[in-house]
Design an enzyme around this catalytic site. Structure first.
Site, PDB file in Angstrom:
ATOM      1  N   GLY A   1      70.625  38.084  15.462  1.00 41.63           N
ATOM      2  CA  GLY A   1      69.430  39.113  15.352  1.00 41.63           C
ATOM      3  C   GLY A   1      69.022  39.768  16.362  1.00 41.63           C
ATOM      4  O   GLY A   1      68.392  40.828  16.411  1.00 41.63           O
ATOM      5  N   ASP A   2      69.357  39.502  17.792  1.00 43.07           N
ATOM      6  CA  ASP A   2      69.053  40.258  18.812  1.00 43.07           C
ATOM      7  C   ASP A   2      70.003  39.762  19.930  1.00 43.07           C
ATOM      8  O   ASP A   2      69.996  39.574  21.239  1.00 43.07           O
ATOM      9  CB  ASP A   2      67.443  39.886  19.221  1.00 43.07           C
ATOM     10  CG  ASP A   2      67.061  40.750  20.430  1.00 43.07           C
ATOM     11  OD1 ASP A   2      67.580  41.686  20.588  1.00 43.07           O
ATOM     12  OD2 ASP A   2      66.223  39.990  21.350  1.00 43.07           O
ATOM     13  N   LEU A   3      71.404  40.224  19.751  1.00 41.64           N
ATOM     14  CA  LEU A   3      72.521  39.851  20.434  1.00 41.64           C
ATOM     15  C   LEU A   3      72.913  40.925  21.706  1.00 41.64           C
ATOM     16  O   LEU A   3      73.972  41.427  21.187  1.00 41.64           O
ATOM     17  CB  LEU A   3      73.426  39.452  19.724  1.00 41.64           C
ATOM     18  CG  LEU A   3      74.724  38.379  20.332  1.00 41.64           C
ATOM     19  CD1 LEU A   3      73.997  37.406  21.069  1.00 41.64           C
ATOM     20  CD2 LEU A   3      75.617  38.124  19.395  1.00 41.64           C
TER      21      LEU A   3
ATOM     22  N   ASN B   1      70.738  38.241  26.146  1.00 40.07           N
ATOM     23  CA  ASN B   1      70.547  36.796  25.240  1.00 40.07           C
ATOM     24  C   ASN B   1      71.920  35.880  24.884  1.00 40.07           C
ATOM     25  O   ASN B   1      72.110  35.422  24.196  1.00 40.07           O
ATOM     26  CB  ASN B   1      69.863  37.212  23.918  1.00 40.07           C
ATOM     27  CG  ASN B   1      68.461  37.483  23.866  1.00 40.07           C
ATOM     28  OD1 ASN B   1      67.823  37.067  24.871  1.00 40.07           O
ATOM     29  ND2 ASN B   1      67.993  38.337  22.835  1.00 40.07           N
TER      30      ASN B   1
END
Length: 338
Positions: A226-228, A232
């Site tokens: 979801g926030d790659l 991250n």
């Protein structure tokens, strides 16, 4: 909606961590705290590496994130739940979460705890990284077969609306509207953006997402990070294993994950990451819509950035430019003939 939960420097930080590791808490077998090191890397929380000696004499380092207030609590809960879900499917792809909760003696301060890993500072190689990501996406672990998540997850300090929906189109539209609402609350309205939104929701989103769920097709809900972006994802020092962390996960169309790779700032546009990923999972039909679907997903991530950094106009402008292009390309919306 006030969602800032950054932790200010406190003289009681060491005491809070000492209390955190006392018997009966998350790590009851800690005999002694050897060192606490504050780490860089977050505007929304205090990050620390804590080295301890266990009662059996062994030493270990742990990563601790501390945030304040209601939103701080919910963000760390969401991180724990999303990381737990990823770890359950691909345990070699993320640090195992240990615990989350409130610091003893300070119910307004909250923590997330996992093992500490030393990273090499390199971006993972496309092959092994995308193999593990594809393995995560192939799991199809949404227990109820719907799109969403059982709790709120946060992208930075922005809560996401993860309410369950039966269709990907409905979930995506609802989540995007939520992002737009939070952005407007923080930065104010934008006349150009507002003028384009009706056509985006009425024409573009149905045109690009509905064909995947029409004519016998179905989108499988997949667990996504979801926030790659590159910040991250990392390589574990000494082993070379690719890992991801700090998720903002939910069950989605697997290609949603790749929307965050389109902006060059996130560094996955280079080195063959898209190609390596699609060696494991083919592009969803209809494939002729693939690039514009990716652009649609990417504009949500640009709106995330515009919400997190409302003083930086370039993020909103990127989203506006893409919305305008898509609106002009698909003036008729979904006709059922795609």
């Amino acid at each position: 909606m006030t969602t800032s939960f950054a932790v200010s420097v406190s003289s009681s930080l060491f005491e809070a961590h000492v209390n955190f590791f006392t018997p009966g808490t998350a790590l009851p077998d800690v005999a002694e705290i050897l060192a606490i090191e504050q780490l860089p890397g977050s505007r929304w929380a205090r990050l620390s590496r804590i080295q301890v000696r266990h009662t059996d004499g062994g030493e270990e380092s742990y990563f601790v994130k501390v945030s304040l207030g209601h939103h701080g609590r919910e963000a760390l809960k969401g991180e724990f739940e999303a990381t737990s879900a990823i770890h359950a499917v691909t345990p070699d792809f993320c640090p195992q979460p240990i615990a989350w909760g409130s610091l003893r003696g300070d119910p307004d301060a909250h923590f997330y705890l996992c093992r500490y890993y030393e990273f090499s500072g390199k971006l993972p190689e496309p092959g092994p990284f995308c193999e593990r990501l594809a393995r995560l996406h192939k799991s199809h672990t949404s227990a109820n077969g719907k799109f969403g998540f059982h709790c709120t997850t946060y992208n930075g300090d922005m809560p996401q609306d993860n309410i369950w929906f039966d269709t990907w189109e409905a979930f995506f539209a609802n989540g995007l509207q939520h992002v737009l609402d939070v952005r407007e609350e923080r930065a104010g309205s934008d006349a150009t953006l507002d003028s384009l939104l009706p056509a985006l929701f009425e024409n573009v989103i149905p045109r690009l997402l509905r064909p995947m769920e029409s004519n016998g097709r179905r989108v499988q809900p997949c667990l996504v990070h979801g926030d790659l972006w590159f910040g991250n994802a990392a390589v574990v020092h000494g082993t070379g294993e690719p890992v991801v962390f700090d998720p903002a996960g939910f069950y989605a169309h697997n290609e949603y994950e790749l929307g965050n790779w389109r902006p060059e700032r996130n560094r996955f546009t280079r080195g063959g990451y898209f190609e390596a990923y699609h060696n494991h999972i083919h592009r969803t039909e209809p494939q002729e819509d693939y690039d514009d679907r990716n652009a649609l997903y990417a504009l949500r991530f640009n709106l995330h950035a515009a919400t997190l950094f409302p003083d930086r106009d370039e993020f909103l402008q990127m989203a506006v430019d893409e919305i305008r292009r898509l609106v002009e390309k698909y003036p008729d919306g979904y006709t059922g003939e795609e």
